[in-house]
Design a protein around this motif. Structure first.
Motif, PDB file in Angstrom:
ATOM      1  N   LEU A 154       9.359   5.254  11.314  1.00 58.69           N
ATOM      2  CA  LEU A 154       8.246   4.490  11.892  1.00 58.69           C
ATOM      3  C   LEU A 154       8.669   3.117  12.421  1.00 58.69           C
ATOM      4  O   LEU A 154       7.839   2.362  12.926  1.00 58.69           O
ATOM      5  CB  LEU A 154       7.107   4.364  10.873  1.00 58.69           C
ATOM      6  CG  LEU A 154       6.367   5.692  10.639  1.00 58.69           C
ATOM      7  CD1 LEU A 154       5.464   5.617   9.422  1.00 58.69           C
ATOM      8  CD2 LEU A 154       5.564   6.098  11.871  1.00 58.69           C
ATOM      9  N   GLU A 213      -4.408   8.608   4.255  1.00 63.03           N
ATOM     10  CA  GLU A 213      -4.469   8.616   5.721  1.00 63.03           C
ATOM     11  C   GLU A 213      -4.793  10.016   6.224  1.00 63.03           C
ATOM     12  O   GLU A 213      -3.904  10.828   6.434  1.00 63.03           O
ATOM     13  CB  GLU A 213      -3.133   8.138   6.315  1.00 63.03           C
ATOM     14  CG  GLU A 213      -2.843   6.705   5.967  1.00 63.03           C
ATOM     15  CD  GLU A 213      -2.065   5.957   7.034  1.00 63.03           C
ATOM     16  OE1 GLU A 213      -1.189   6.560   7.678  1.00 63.03           O
ATOM     17  OE2 GLU A 213      -2.332   4.750   7.215  1.00 63.03           O
ATOM     18  N   TYR A 236      -3.022   6.650  15.417  1.00 62.33           N
ATOM     19  CA  TYR A 236      -2.375   6.035  14.251  1.00 62.33           C
ATOM     20  C   TYR A 236      -2.114   4.540  14.483  1.00 62.33           C
ATOM     21  O   TYR A 236      -2.356   3.730  13.598  1.00 62.33           O
ATOM     22  CB  TYR A 236      -1.074   6.801  13.965  1.00 62.33           C
ATOM     23  CG  TYR A 236      -0.084   6.019  13.150  1.00 62.33           C
ATOM     24  CD1 TYR A 236      -0.327   5.751  11.800  1.00 62.33           C
ATOM     25  CD2 TYR A 236       1.088   5.528  13.722  1.00 62.33           C
ATOM     26  CE1 TYR A 236       0.577   5.008  11.057  1.00 62.33           C
ATOM     27  CE2 TYR A 236       1.989   4.791  12.981  1.00 62.33           C
ATOM     28  CZ  TYR A 236       1.732   4.527  11.648  1.00 62.33           C
ATOM     29  OH  TYR A 236       2.607   3.789  10.913  1.00 62.33           O
ATOM     30  N   VAL A 269      -3.801   2.159  11.765  1.00 60.25           N
ATOM     31  CA  VAL A 269      -2.981   1.579  10.696  1.00 60.25           C
ATOM     32  C   VAL A 269      -3.109   0.053  10.706  1.00 60.25           C
ATOM     33  O   VAL A 269      -3.189  -0.583   9.649  1.00 60.25           O
ATOM     34  CB  VAL A 269      -1.516   2.071  10.800  1.00 60.25           C
ATOM     35  CG1 VAL A 269      -0.756   1.419  11.938  1.00 60.25           C
ATOM     36  CG2 VAL A 269      -0.778   1.832   9.504  1.00 60.25           C
ATOM     37  N   ARG A 301       0.833  -1.229   0.000  1.00 58.39           N
ATOM     38  CA  ARG A 301       0.000   0.000   0.000  1.00 58.39           C
ATOM     39  C   ARG A 301       0.852   1.258   0.000  1.00 58.39           C
ATOM     40  O   ARG A 301       1.993   1.280   0.455  1.00 58.39           O
ATOM     41  CB  ARG A 301      -0.995  -0.008   1.152  1.00 58.39           C
ATOM     42  CG  ARG A 301      -0.646  -0.269   2.589  1.00 58.39           C
ATOM     43  CD  ARG A 301       0.592   0.066   3.163  1.00 58.39           C
ATOM     44  NE  ARG A 301       0.560   0.065   4.613  1.00 58.39           N
ATOM     45  CZ  ARG A 301       1.202   0.948   5.376  1.00 58.39           C
ATOM     46  NH1 ARG A 301       1.944   1.866   4.820  1.00 58.39           N
ATOM     47  NH2 ARG A 301       1.155   0.870   6.680  1.00 58.39           N
ATOM     48  N   ARG A 356       7.822   1.726   4.485  1.00 59.78           N
ATOM     49  CA  ARG A 356       7.670   3.098   4.996  1.00 59.78           C
ATOM     50  C   ARG A 356       8.999   3.570   5.565  1.00 59.78           C
ATOM     51  O   ARG A 356       9.925   2.767   5.769  1.00 59.78           O
ATOM     52  CB  ARG A 356       6.567   3.145   6.052  1.00 59.78           C
ATOM     53  CG  ARG A 356       6.836   2.229   7.225  1.00 59.78           C
ATOM     54  CD  ARG A 356       5.624   2.148   8.142  1.00 59.78           C
ATOM     55  NE  ARG A 356       5.891   1.262   9.271  1.00 59.78           N
ATOM     56  CZ  ARG A 356       4.960   0.775  10.073  1.00 59.78           C
ATOM     57  NH1 ARG A 356       3.691   1.084   9.878  1.00 59.78           N
ATOM     58  NH2 ARG A 356       5.293  -0.021  11.073  1.00 59.78           N
ATOM     59  N   ALA A 404       0.319   4.806   1.787  1.00 58.78           N
ATOM     60  CA  ALA A 404      -0.557   5.336   2.841  1.00 58.78           C
ATOM     61  C   ALA A 404      -0.206   6.794   3.125  1.00 58.78           C
ATOM     62  O   ALA A 404       0.126   7.150   4.246  1.00 58.78           O
ATOM     63  CB  ALA A 404      -0.420   4.477   4.098  1.00 58.78           C
ATOM     64  N   PRO A 405      -0.269   7.647   2.110  1.00 65.61           N
ATOM     65  CA  PRO A 405       0.157   9.034   2.322  1.00 65.61           C
ATOM     66  C   PRO A 405      -0.877   9.848   3.100  1.00 65.61           C
ATOM     67  O   PRO A 405      -2.074   9.548   3.065  1.00 65.61           O
ATOM     68  CB  PRO A 405       0.285   9.571   0.903  1.00 65.61           C
ATOM     69  CG  PRO A 405      -0.664   8.766   0.094  1.00 65.61           C
ATOM     70  CD  PRO A 405      -0.732   7.410   0.738  1.00 65.61           C
ATOM     71  N   SER A 406      -0.402  10.864   3.802  1.00 65.08           N
ATOM     72  CA  SER A 406      -1.301  11.792   4.500  1.00 65.08           C
ATOM     73  C   SER A 406      -1.373  13.077   3.675  1.00 65.08           C
ATOM     74  O   SER A 406      -0.344  13.675   3.390  1.00 65.08           O
ATOM     75  CB  SER A 406      -0.748  12.153   5.879  1.00 65.08           C
ATOM     76  OG  SER A 406      -0.462  10.978   6.581  1.00 65.08           O
TER      77      SER A 406
END
Ligand code: GLU
Length: 305
Positions: A201, A41, A179, A183, A5, A197, A7-9
């Motif tokens: 993280l 996200e 989060y 997530v 995936r 990522r 999963a950008p904000s």
């Protein structure tokens, strides 16, 4: 089948570091013939905008990084998150400590900077709980146990949950899910088998693996990737608009940008334009250099630290 995936904000225009993360997530899943999911996200509703979301999609497509399906955006109070929280109910307790009381308590800090929770509200009596008037956060009790896993880039990692992390928050006092919970719930819902990522993280991963275990699910494989740093050693950020896509798109065509990044990371020998599909044909995680990448000022020449 592998499922990866993005999963950008959408809290700002993508910068070079976000491009790097998207590129590696795409290469990892496409080189395995897998499926790519796009999940926006937007947990932090105050900072995310519809316009940044639109630009995110446009920038990814400009780069040639496509996806097969989308996962619905995260929403405050989502029923899926409530359901996950219900399954963890035995280990969850209400906590009234504010961030400021915790930092004043001079408790030790974890590697990512959060205060290791000293357990203040863990064993309150029913009467003490009933006497509280403010809304409570919900915290998860962690065991005295070391979580171990092998990261696809950084190798064996471990964390002693009780002593290096502490009980952590799943739902804040304002009702918003954190989060960590979101997530894991979202990756489970999308059937994600690999998570790519930034290494910032890495310190969240033991908490997430612990949640998978409590939920009786197999965690994905993790690949944490080096960070892109400004010449002063700071991480590129959306707020400071470092190497943002609007500027990058004026400077270079997409394949030159991808070639430069891939070269700086050790994926190809020469800094030459390359398409994502060409890169996918020769992609191997073994080639990625784990050292952070310093982005030179005024140019896109990235060099290894
Ligand atoms: N939304 C996060 C970001 O934009 C990524 C979270 C994750 O990959 O687990 O950095």
């Amino acid at each position: 089948m592998e499922v990866g995936r993005f999963a950008p904000s959408p809290s700002g225009r993508m910068h070079l570091g976000n491009v790097f993360a998207a590129l590696l997530a795409w290469l990892s899943v496409r080189s395995a013939g897998g499926e790519m999911v796009l999940r926006i996200e937007d947990l932090d509703r105050n900072r995310c905008t519809a316009e940044y979301e639109r630009l995110l999609r446009e920038d990814l497509l400009w780069l040639g990084l496509d996806w097969d399906r989308e996962q619905r955006p995260q929403r405050l109070g989502d029923a899926d998150y409530e359901a996950v929280l219900d399954r963890l109910a035995d280990r969850v307790y209400p906590c009234w400590c504010s961030r400021s009381t915790l930092s004043e308590a001079s408790a030790p800090h974890a590697s990512d900077g959060h205060v290791i929770y000293p357990g203040t509200c863990r064993d309150l009596t029913e009467a003490q709980r009933a006497a509280q008037t403010r809304p409570a956060a919900l915290r998860l009790r962690v065991p005295e146990e070391t979580i171990r896993f092998t990261d696809g880039v950084y190798g064996p990692c471990e964390e002693d949950l009780a002593n290096q992390c502490g009980d952590f928050v799943l739902r804040r006092a304002d009702g918003g899910f954190t989060y960590q919970l979101a997530v894991v719930a979202d990756d489970i819902a999308a059937g994600v088998t690999q998570v790519v990522r930034g290494r910032d993280l890495l310190s969240s991963t033991p908490r997430q693996i612990f949640l998978y275990r409590l939920l009786d699910r197999q965690p994905p494989n993790y690949f944490h990737i080096p960070l892109l740093l400004a010449p002063d050693g700071r991480r590129l950020s959306k707020r400071e608009r470092d190497r943002a896509m609007d500027v990058l798109r004026r400077e270079l065509p997409p394949q030159a940008l991808i070639g430069t990044l891939a070269h700086a990371a050790g994926l190809i020998d020469a800094d030459e334009p390359v398409s994502p599909s060409e890169l996918a044909r020769q992609f191997s995680w073994d080639r990625l250099r784990p050292a952070d990448i310093v982005v030179g000022e005024g140019s896109l020449r990235a060099c290894r630290d």
